[in-house]
Structure formats: structure tokens, C-alpha cells
Scaffold this active site. Structure first.
Site, PDB file in Angstrom:
ATOM      1  CG  HIS A   1      -1.825   1.196   1.281  1.00 37.32           C
ATOM      2  ND1 HIS A   1      -2.061   1.866   2.456  1.00 37.32           N
ATOM      3  CD2 HIS A   1      -2.528   1.853   0.316  1.00 37.32           C
ATOM      4  CE1 HIS A   1      -2.881   2.884   2.212  1.00 37.32           C
ATOM      5  NE2 HIS A   1      -3.183   2.881   0.915  1.00 37.32           N
TER       6      HIS A   1
ATOM      7  CG  HIS B   1      -2.819   2.975   6.224  1.00 38.20           C
ATOM      8  ND1 HIS B   1      -1.697   2.979   5.421  1.00 38.20           N
ATOM      9  CD2 HIS B   1      -2.966   4.245   6.677  1.00 38.20           C
ATOM     10  CE1 HIS B   1      -1.199   4.205   5.360  1.00 38.20           C
ATOM     11  NE2 HIS B   1      -1.950   4.987   6.117  1.00 38.20           N
TER      12      HIS B   1
HETATM   13  S1  FES Z   1       1.065   1.194   4.327  1.00 37.56           S
HETATM   14 FE1  FES Z   1       0.338  -0.822   4.798  1.00 37.56          FE
HETATM   15  S2  FES Z   1      -1.811  -0.621   4.769  1.00 37.56           S
HETATM   16 FE2  FES Z   1      -1.109   1.345   4.265  1.00 37.56          FE
END
Ligand code: FES
Length: 174
Positions: free
Chosen positions: A102, A121
Site C-alpha cells: 500500500h 493502515h
Molecule cells: S502502508 Fe500498509 S496498509 Fe497502508
């Protein structure tokens, strides 16, 4: 063990075949300079890097590694049962990037449910299912390193099945 080697070889052949087919298709069209550069980056060869020996591994206890270069941290895991992408006598050895697809936060391994967990997150990825995301914001599964084990139990990484976070190519330009 022989079967696992055949599966590994088949997977590598598939990946190479995909690149070749993509290149053949692209050759029939006119590319912009940016597209040509992107294609060149996609066709780099992966190094075959020794990660560890089977004797170094403790079941369900991650070993820190890096692949395909020192700037790409990962973990090597022996899971104790045959899993997707697993190699070795029991088909249970896998390796993954620890950079969340992500936004690149460093993830940690949860030995209770055998997932990689992101503190950014809270995305979670199943290491028994090829790094499949089981919860969270990421739009890619976790990059899994393609492994091979030789007769002495030496474990080598020889490829990656998804794009490592923050890179245009899994192998940096030299
Ligand atoms: S950086 Fe891993 S869920 Fe956003």
C-alpha cells in the site's frame, strides 16, 4: 522434493514465457520512449541469491533476508506444511517482501495466524496463500520471492511475483 523443483521450474518458465509473449506483442506496435524504457526494465534478469540453508530455519520463526538487493527487505519462513509457492522437502518454505504494497510501511509477522501485518493502515497478508491480502487498503498482494532449494539444502531466491513497493522494476538499474 523432485515435484517441488518441477513446480518451481514451471513457474519460472511461465514468468519467462509471459515476458517473451508481452515483448512479442509490443514489438508489433510503436512504443513511446517511456514505454520502451518501462519494457526494458521489465525484462531484467533476476539474480539467484543464496538466502540461507534449511538447517538455519526454525518452524514459524521468520528469518530476515533481502532480495533481490539489500534495499529490499524480506522474511524467509518455514511453515511446517505445504503451502502455495512453498519449496523444500515439505513444500513449506516461502519468502516475502516486508514492505507493504500500500504505502511501503515495514510489516511484521504474526505467528499466531501466519499473516504479515502492516502498522500503517492495518493491511494483512496470508503467507500460507501466496501473500494474498486478507484485509486492508493495498491493491496488490504481498510480493512473494520465488525460491529454489538445492541438494545441500541451500535456499536461493530467483524472482519476485509482484512489484516491490516503491519500484518501477523489481531489480534496480545499475
Ligand atoms: S502502508 Fe500498509 S496498509 Fe497502508
Amino acid at each position: 522434493m523432485k515435484c517441488n523443483r518441477l513446480v518451481d521450474a514451471g513457474r519460472r518458465q511461465f514468468l519467462r514465457g509471459s515476458v517473451t509473449a508481452a515483448a512479442a506483442g509490443a514489438a508489433a506496435t510503436v512504443m513511446t520512449p517511456q514505454q520502451a524504457k518501462a519494457q526494458a526494465l521489465a525484462r531484467v534478469d533476476y539474480p539467484a541469491n543464496r538466502l540461507a540453508n534449511i538447517a538455519d530455519l526454525v518452524e514459524n520463526d521468520p528469518l530476515d533476508i533481502a532480495y533481490p538487493d539489500p534495499d529490499s527487505p524480506g522474511v524467509l519462513l518455514k511453515l511446517g506444511q505445504s503451502v502455495e509457492g512453498g519449496v523444500g522437502p515439505d513444500g513449506d518454505i516461502v519468502a516475502f517482501s516486508v514492505l507493504c504494497p500500500h504505502k511501503g510501511w515495514f510489516m511484521s509477522y504474526n505467528s499466531d495466524d501466519r499473516t504479515m501485518n502492516c502498522p500503517g493502515h492495518y493491511s494483512r497478508f496470508d503467507v500460507e496463500a501466496g501473500g494474498q491480502q486478507v484485509w486492508g487498503h493495498a491493491t496488490n498482494n504481498l510480493p512473494q520471492f520465488i525460491l529454489r532449494v538445492d541438494e545441500e539444502g541451500e535456499i536461493y531466491a530467483e524472482g519476485v511475483d509482484e512489484l516491490i513497493y516503491g519500484r518501477l522494476s523489481n531489480v534496480l538499474e545499475s
